[in-house]
Design an enzyme around this catalytic site. Structure first.
Site, PDB file in Angstrom:
ATOM      1  CB  CYS A 134      -0.917  -0.010   1.226  1.00 38.14           C
ATOM      2  SG  CYS A 134      -1.970   1.436   1.321  1.00 38.14           S
ATOM      3  CB  CYS A 137      -0.752   2.599   4.054  1.00 38.00           C
ATOM      4  SG  CYS A 137      -2.147   1.873   3.242  1.00 38.00           S
ATOM      5  CG  ASP A 138       3.002   1.237   4.584  1.00 35.02           C
ATOM      6  OD1 ASP A 138       2.520   1.753   5.608  1.00 35.02           O
ATOM      7  OD2 ASP A 138       2.795   0.064   4.247  1.00 35.02           O
TER       8      ASP A 138
END
Ligand SMILES: Cc1cc2nc3c(=O)[nH]c(=O)nc-3n(C[C@H](O)[C@H](O)[C@H](O)COP(=O)(O)OP(=O)(O)OC[C@H]3O[C@@H](n4cnc5c(N)ncnc54)[C@H](O)[C@@H]3O)c2cc1C
Length: 305
Positions: A134, A137-138
């Protein structure tokens, strides 16, 4: 226990669209979701191909879809469905959370997919730390650092473009050539901090305490190379989230739900919609379309029982 006209499992674009169509068909609807409403688009930086919307952040589109269901008073609950059984014309839906059992005349399965893993050396060891699925997200952890993106399809290319806006360098490694849409491929190739390795296999990940690099091998020359990096993002395909439905006998060999053009499975009153069904194109627009059809056909079905 309340008997719903339809219980929809999964609140991604397919499930939320099914909920909107079902509510507008005057059905009593329960939308069940194990995580947050929105599905995969929550973790997508930009959606650029959903008709009439132009470019939109995935989480924003997810929020608009959920808001739409709530304007129509769709009942929403959290629950991870683990089993569906039939008792006559009634479906009994059981969640992992013990107290949650629901009854419905029809069920729409819209549980989507989860990312596939490579299954190579040290993947499990660094998964969730320096190997991610992701970028949204990261990605921020890798500002001004070096990352490797694995995959050559639409998700890999789009997320690599996003990562290139943050990271110092992005190396894209793909087993074949890039298969994403040509506009996105051209955009990626034009970025100064992106290098593309086509026709390379992933042999494994290196590092002791911390990920150090990715070992890749050319499928054409057999040459082995180690790409040093701080983080890896894998986009190598999808696996359907259908373990809970195996006993219904509605899955194909890959685990996708077999449906006809009316989104009907082989079990009367149970429908599939979105990425989880056998289909050609897994996108937001096709997921929404499936959800609309499934709800419409379900509403016709309940009039016959
Ligand atoms: C990185 C990436 C980028 C993408 N970019 C684009 C793009 O630019 N344009 C585009 O059109 N599409 C894009 N897609 C594809 C798009 O996200 C999917 O086609 C779409 O989300 C499918 O919707 P869905 O509702 O079928 O499934 P999902 O979005 O996967 O939603 C399924 C939902 O079901 C829930 N669920 C699963 N199992 C259970 C259970 N047992 N019980 C309860 N709930 C459950 C999940 O938590 C999830 O919320 C992208 C996908 C990825 C991964």
């Amino acid at each position: 226990m309340a008997l719903y006209d339809v219980v929809i499992i999964g609140a991604g674009p397919a499930g939320m669209t099914a909920a909107i169509y079902a509510a507008r068909a005057n059905m009593s609807v329960l939308l069940l979701e194990k995580l947050a409403p929105g599905g995969q688009i929550i973790n997508t930086h930009e959606i650029q191909n959903y008709t009439g919307v132009g470019t939109i952040n995935g989480a924003e589109l997810a929020y608009k879809m959920f808001e739409h269901t709530q304007e129509l008073q769709v009942a929403f609950d959290y629950g991870t469905v683990k089993d569906i059984k039939e008792e006559g014309n009634i479906k009994i839906i059981t969640c992992e959370e013990e107290e949650k059992i629901f009854e419905a005349k029809t069920v729409i399965l819209a549980t989507g997919t989860i990312p596939r893993r490579l299954g190579v050396e040290n993947e499990d060891r660094f998964a969730g730390e320096n190997i991610s699925w992701c970028a949204i997200c990261d990605g921020a952890y890798y500002r001004d650092k070096d990352v490797v993106v694995i995959g050559g399809g639409n998700s890999a290319v789009e997320e690599a473009i996003y990562l290139a806006s943050l990271a110092n360098s992005v190396k894209v490694v793909t087993l074949f050539d890039l298969t994403a849409d040509p506009v996105s491929c051209d955009e990626l190739r034009a970025l100064p901090n992106v290098t593309i390795y086509e026709f390379y296999n992933i042999e494994g990940f290196t590092g002791v305490e911390k990920l150090q690099g990715v070992r890749i091998k050319s499928t054409q020359t057999q040459e082995e190379v180690e790409l040093t990096c701080d983080g890896v993002f894998e986009y190598i395909g999808l696996k359907p989230s259908t373990e809970a439905f195996a006993a219904l006998g509605i899955l194909d060999e890959q685990g996708y739900i077999k449906v006809n053009s009316r989104m009907e499975t082989s079990v009367a009153g149970i429908y599939g919609a979105g990425d989880v069904v056998t289909k050609e194109l897994r996108q937001v627009v096709t997921a929404c379309s499936d959800g609309a059809v499934a709800a419409q056909v379900a509403s016709k079905y309940i009039k016959t029982i």
